[in-house]
Write a protein that holds these residues in place. Structure first.
Motif, PDB file in Angstrom:
ATOM      1  N   PRO A   1     -45.973  19.586  22.893  1.00 39.91           N
ATOM      2  CA  PRO A   1     -44.580  19.860  22.520  1.00 39.91           C
ATOM      3  C   PRO A   1     -43.576  18.934  23.209  1.00 39.91           C
ATOM      4  CG  PRO A   1     -45.761  21.907  22.935  1.00 39.91           C
ATOM      5  CD  PRO A   1     -46.665  20.799  23.369  1.00 39.91           C
ATOM      6  N   MET A   2     -43.812  18.620  24.498  1.00 45.17           N
ATOM      7  CA  MET A   2     -42.858  17.771  25.209  1.00 45.17           C
ATOM      8  C   MET A   2     -42.841  16.362  24.631  1.00 45.17           C
ATOM      9  SD  MET A   2     -42.623  16.959  29.285  1.00 45.17           S
ATOM     10  CE  MET A   2     -41.379  15.822  29.931  1.00 45.17           C
ATOM     11  N   LEU A   3     -44.034  15.866  24.234  1.00 43.71           N
ATOM     12  CA  LEU A   3     -44.112  14.529  23.653  1.00 43.71           C
ATOM     13  C   LEU A   3     -43.423  14.494  22.292  1.00 43.71           C
ATOM     14  CD1 LEU A   3     -45.180  11.649  23.900  1.00 43.71           C
ATOM     15  CD2 LEU A   3     -47.309  12.428  22.854  1.00 43.71           C
ATOM     16  N   ILE A   4     -43.632  15.536  21.497  1.00 48.17           N
ATOM     17  CA  ILE A   4     -42.968  15.608  20.198  1.00 48.17           C
ATOM     18  C   ILE A   4     -41.456  15.674  20.386  1.00 48.17           C
ATOM     19  CG2 ILE A   4     -42.660  16.996  18.117  1.00 48.17           C
ATOM     20  CD1 ILE A   4     -45.313  15.533  18.231  1.00 48.17           C
ATOM     21  N   ALA A   5     -41.000  16.486  21.356  1.00 51.31           N
ATOM     22  CA  ALA A   5     -39.563  16.603  21.617  1.00 51.31           C
ATOM     23  C   ALA A   5     -38.968  15.269  22.064  1.00 51.31           C
ATOM     24  CB  ALA A   5     -39.304  17.680  22.670  1.00 51.31           C
ATOM     25  N   ALA A   6     -39.711  14.549  22.924  1.00 55.08           N
ATOM     26  CA  ALA A   6     -39.243  13.243  23.388  1.00 55.08           C
ATOM     27  C   ALA A   6     -39.154  12.259  22.229  1.00 55.08           C
ATOM     28  CB  ALA A   6     -40.182  12.713  24.475  1.00 55.08           C
ATOM     29  N   SER A   7     -40.138  12.288  21.353  1.00 51.90           N
ATOM     30  CA  SER A   7     -40.135  11.388  20.202  1.00 51.90           C
ATOM     31  C   SER A   7     -38.972  11.690  19.265  1.00 51.90           C
ATOM     32  CB  SER A   7     -41.466  11.509  19.444  1.00 51.90           C
ATOM     33  OG  SER A   7     -42.553  11.122  20.255  1.00 51.90           O
ATOM     34  N   LEU A   8     -38.717  12.979  19.037  1.00 59.54           N
ATOM     35  CA  LEU A   8     -37.606  13.353  18.164  1.00 59.54           C
ATOM     36  C   LEU A   8     -36.264  12.982  18.785  1.00 59.54           C
ATOM     37  CD1 LEU A   8     -38.842  16.827  16.876  1.00 59.54           C
ATOM     38  CD2 LEU A   8     -38.735  14.673  15.605  1.00 59.54           C
ATOM     39  N   THR A   9     -36.175  13.088  20.121  1.00 56.99           N
ATOM     40  CA  THR A   9     -34.944  12.687  20.803  1.00 56.99           C
ATOM     41  C   THR A   9     -34.671  11.201  20.597  1.00 56.99           C
ATOM     42  OG1 THR A   9     -35.208  14.388  22.497  1.00 56.99           O
ATOM     43  CG2 THR A   9     -33.788  12.526  23.039  1.00 56.99           C
ATOM     44  N   ALA A  10     -35.708  10.383  20.816  1.00 60.57           N
ATOM     45  CA  ALA A  10     -35.554   8.949  20.627  1.00 60.57           C
ATOM     46  C   ALA A  10     -35.267   8.606  19.171  1.00 60.57           C
ATOM     47  CB  ALA A  10     -36.806   8.220  21.115  1.00 60.57           C
ATOM     48  N   LEU A  11     -35.930   9.302  18.261  1.00 60.08           N
ATOM     49  CA  LEU A  11     -35.700   9.038  16.842  1.00 60.08           C
ATOM     50  C   LEU A  11     -34.278   9.407  16.445  1.00 60.08           C
ATOM     51  CD1 LEU A  11     -37.026   8.063  14.244  1.00 60.08           C
ATOM     52  CD2 LEU A  11     -37.696  10.419  13.778  1.00 60.08           C
ATOM     53  N   GLY A  12     -33.744  10.489  17.048  1.00 55.55           N
ATOM     54  CA  GLY A  12     -32.348  10.839  16.808  1.00 55.55           C
ATOM     55  C   GLY A  12     -31.415   9.734  17.274  1.00 55.55           C
ATOM     56  N   GLY A  13     -31.753   9.105  18.404  1.00 60.82           N
ATOM     57  CA  GLY A  13     -30.966   7.973  18.885  1.00 60.82           C
ATOM     58  C   GLY A  13     -31.020   6.801  17.931  1.00 60.82           C
ATOM     59  N   VAL A  14     -32.185   6.592  17.312  1.00 58.80           N
ATOM     60  CA  VAL A  14     -32.315   5.505  16.344  1.00 58.80           C
ATOM     61  C   VAL A  14     -31.418   5.754  15.143  1.00 58.80           C
ATOM     62  CG1 VAL A  14     -33.906   4.365  14.759  1.00 58.80           C
ATOM     63  CG2 VAL A  14     -34.645   4.894  17.077  1.00 58.80           C
ATOM     64  N   PHE A  15     -31.430   6.972  14.620  1.00 61.56           N
ATOM     65  CA  PHE A  15     -30.557   7.303  13.484  1.00 61.56           C
ATOM     66  C   PHE A  15     -29.096   7.098  13.852  1.00 61.56           C
ATOM     67  CE2 PHE A  15     -34.207   9.558  11.628  1.00 61.56           C
ATOM     68  CZ  PHE A  15     -34.047   9.214  10.294  1.00 61.56           C
TER      69      PHE A  15
END
Length: 303
Positions: free
Chosen positions: A129-143
């Motif tokens: 879950p923490m890795l998925i959350a980190a990935s989604l956080t970074a992806l949100g930054g990309v958007f």
């Protein structure tokens, strides 16, 4: 299967290695799109990997770690180069003809999430879950980062879908790389990738040359080819493979979130584009997500 800890020394060296391709690949979106004004997509890909092969071959053949490839590994090694070079750059180069560099960088930044999904489904890895959350956080930054790129009019669904083909190709490359990079010297792997790419791209490049002849490229175009050859192909792939062996596939791929950041920074520094609040906050989310992803994936599994 054995589990290896990520010690501070291994982590520091892995981060150094991954920074080399991330910097050059981040700039490459602009270089590729500009150079393709004078050199068609498959021809450009062929030229960079043909020239890269000429550079790497004598370097690798004289290395003390040179060894013969086992018969059972020949097909996987071919597929490593085919997915990591031929199909990846065929999709990416053609995609960048029909979409913006920012859209291309955004879609390429989904590779870590796609790699994690592949691992969960195909390799039966536990969900983190923490890795998925980190990935989604970074992806949100990309958007957030690309939402103010000002190049939406040059993007298209066709180009975006072609870039997603490059994403799928890189996920396949990562799967083969994780299996093979611990069995053969990195320099040998890099050489085989370059040669495979050059050989399999040649028919398409020849067809382009026959059907759509271009005038002789300018010096700027050849400088673009040189940059893509040396920094993005030879050094980029060699250091990327080293990073995978030290950080693992998931953590190494997480650094791809930095690609849009490098692209925007290049625009600000080289093209005098404005530095907006969206860019600043997007950068914070990207870097924060990558760092969080590192701590979430502090141990890796290798064959």
């Amino acid at each position: 299967m054995i589990t290896l800890p990520l010690t501070p020394r291994r982590t520091a060296f892995g981060v150094f290695c991954v920074s080399v391709p991330i910097l050059s690949w981040g700039i490459s979106f602009v270089v590729i799109k500009t150079t393709m004004n004078e050199i068609p997509p498959l021809t450009l890909a062929f030229l960079r990997f043909f020239l890269a092969s000429l550079i790497v071959w004598p370097w690798a053949s004289k290395a003390k770690t040179w060894r013969k490839v086992a018969k059972e590994d020949r097909l996987p090694l071919f597929l490593l180069g085919f997915f990591g070079v031929t199909t990846y750059f065929a999709f990416e180069n053609f995609g960048l003809l029909y979409t913006s560099a920012s859209h291309g960088a955004l879609i390429i930044a989904t590779i870590p999430l796609c790699t994690e999904l592949y691992g969960i489904i195909q390799q039966r890895l536990p969900i983190k879950p923490m890795l998925i959350a980190a990935s989604l956080t970074a992806l949100g930054g990309v958007f957030l980062l690309v939402s103010n790129d000002g190049a939406g009019s040059t993007a298209s669904a066709t180009g975006d879908l072609l870039i997603f083909g490059a994403v799928a190709s890189w996920v396949a490359y990562s799967a083969y790389a994780d299996r093979l990079l611990h069995r053969y010297p990195h320099l040998l792997i890099t050489m085989l990738i370059m040669v495979t790419g050059a050989v399999t791209l040649f028919p398409g490049a020849l067809l382009e040359w026959v059907l759509t002849p271009y005038p002789m490229p300018s010096m700027n175009a050849w400088l673009g080819v040189a940059f893509l050859t040396v920094f993005c192909s030879v050094l980029g792939y060699h250091f990327w493979n080293l990073a995978i062996s030290h950080l693992g596939v998931t953590m190494t791929n997480n650094f791809l979130y930095v690609l849009p950041l490098i692209g925007v920074s290049s625009g600000v520094l080289l093209l005098n584009e404005p530095l907006t609040g969206q860019i600043v906050w997007g950068s914070i989310l990207i870097i924060g997500g990558v760092i969080s992803g590192h701590f979430a994936d502090s141990r890796r599994t290798v064959p």
